[in-house]
Write a protein that holds these residues in place. Structure first.
Motif, PDB file in Angstrom:
ATOM      1  N   SER A 101     -29.035  67.419 -80.182  1.00 34.71           N
ATOM      2  CA  SER A 101     -27.950  68.336 -79.851  1.00 34.71           C
ATOM      3  C   SER A 101     -27.130  67.784 -78.690  1.00 34.71           C
ATOM      4  O   SER A 101     -27.526  66.826 -78.021  1.00 34.71           O
ATOM      5  N   GLU A 102     -26.014  68.427 -78.435  1.00 37.18           N
ATOM      6  CA  GLU A 102     -25.164  68.011 -77.320  1.00 37.18           C
ATOM      7  C   GLU A 102     -25.910  68.188 -75.995  1.00 37.18           C
ATOM      8  O   GLU A 102     -25.798  67.358 -75.094  1.00 37.18           O
ATOM      9  N   ASP A 103     -26.696  69.258 -75.896  1.00 35.45           N
ATOM     10  CA  ASP A 103     -27.474  69.491 -74.671  1.00 35.45           C
ATOM     11  C   ASP A 103     -28.492  68.381 -74.429  1.00 35.45           C
ATOM     12  O   ASP A 103     -28.792  68.041 -73.293  1.00 35.45           O
ATOM     13  N   GLU A 104     -29.042  67.828 -75.505  1.00 36.59           N
ATOM     14  CA  GLU A 104     -30.006  66.740 -75.372  1.00 36.59           C
ATOM     15  C   GLU A 104     -29.321  65.403 -75.113  1.00 36.59           C
ATOM     16  O   GLU A 104     -29.856  64.552 -74.413  1.00 36.59           O
ATOM     17  N   SER A 105     -28.130  65.217 -75.678  1.00 38.15           N
ATOM     18  CA  SER A 105     -27.472  63.917 -75.561  1.00 38.15           C
ATOM     19  C   SER A 105     -26.725  63.731 -74.239  1.00 38.15           C
ATOM     20  O   SER A 105     -26.637  62.616 -73.732  1.00 38.15           O
ATOM     21  N   THR A 106     -26.203  64.795 -73.670  1.00 36.90           N
ATOM     22  CA  THR A 106     -25.408  64.680 -72.444  1.00 36.90           C
ATOM     23  C   THR A 106     -26.171  64.017 -71.298  1.00 36.90           C
ATOM     24  O   THR A 106     -25.656  63.081 -70.686  1.00 36.90           O
ATOM     25  N   PRO A 107     -27.413  64.443 -70.989  1.00 37.86           N
ATOM     26  CA  PRO A 107     -28.134  63.757 -69.907  1.00 37.86           C
ATOM     27  C   PRO A 107     -28.400  62.283 -70.215  1.00 37.86           C
ATOM     28  O   PRO A 107     -28.358  61.431 -69.314  1.00 37.86           O
ATOM     29  N   LEU A 108     -28.648  61.967 -71.469  1.00 41.63           N
ATOM     30  CA  LEU A 108     -28.886  60.566 -71.849  1.00 41.63           C
ATOM     31  C   LEU A 108     -27.634  59.730 -71.626  1.00 41.63           C
ATOM     32  O   LEU A 108     -27.701  58.614 -71.102  1.00 41.63           O
ATOM     33  N   ILE A 109     -26.496  60.272 -72.013  1.00 35.35           N
ATOM     34  CA  ILE A 109     -25.230  59.556 -71.840  1.00 35.35           C
ATOM     35  C   ILE A 109     -24.927  59.359 -70.366  1.00 35.35           C
ATOM     36  O   ILE A 109     -24.543  58.269 -69.932  1.00 35.35           O
ATOM     37  N   LYS A 110     -25.118  60.411 -69.577  1.00 26.35           N
ATOM     38  CA  LYS A 110     -24.855  60.309 -68.140  1.00 26.35           C
ATOM     39  C   LYS A 110     -25.751  59.264 -67.494  1.00 26.35           C
ATOM     40  O   LYS A 110     -25.298  58.491 -66.643  1.00 26.35           O
ATOM     41  N   GLU A 111     -27.016  59.232 -67.892  1.00 28.33           N
ATOM     42  CA  GLU A 111     -27.943  58.247 -67.326  1.00 28.33           C
ATOM     43  C   GLU A 111     -27.509  56.831 -67.695  1.00 28.33           C
ATOM     44  O   GLU A 111     -27.510  55.930 -66.855  1.00 28.33           O
TER      45      GLU A 111
END
Length: 134
Positions: A101-111
């Motif tokens: 989901s977007e909630d799961e992917s956003t922290p990964l992208i930011k990292e």
């Protein structure tokens, strides 16, 4: 990577044992589509089979076609056909990797952005956009 061809055959065997006619017909359609692509691919290349990513792409296209059919059936008031297409979509999706989901992917992208910019001497103005609280 998981062997999708074997997964299809195993699922088909299980569906036959359960006498789930919709699952049987859906998996047979998938296997027929893969076989058609294999034949087409063989004519153009030396390999005998399409690759796993090609199979995943084929499944995505099958889902897209069914979603279009669902819309048409909904507009025409054909609820039973719409339900059948939705069930086929569920069966096909069961073979695809889980989508995050977007909630799961956003922290990964930011990292990843942080690690990329941190290691690449970017100007400070770019670094202001990166959140360091990951």
């Amino acid at each position: 990577m998981v062997n999708l061809r074997q997964d299809f055959k195993t699922f088909l065997d299980e569906s036959i044992k359960k006498k789930d006619s919709l699952a049987i017909s859906t998996v047979r359609l998938i296997l027929a589509a893969i076989k058609d692509r294999d034949i087409e691919f063989r004519a153009k290349n030396e390999d005998n089979e399409i690759s796993e990513p090609d199979i995943l792409n084929l499944l995505q296209n099958m889902i897209k076609q069914r979603r279009e059919s669902v819309k048409i059936y909904a507009d025409a008031g054909r609820q039973e056909l719409k339900d059948r297409e939705n069930k086929e979509i569920e069966i096909i999706e069961s073979f695809l990797p889980k989508q995050i989901s977007e909630d799961e992917s956003t922290p990964l992208i930011k990292e990843h952005e942080y690690q990329f910019y941190k290691g690449n001497n970017w100007p400070d103005s770019y670094k202001l956009f990166i959140s360091t609280d990951n």
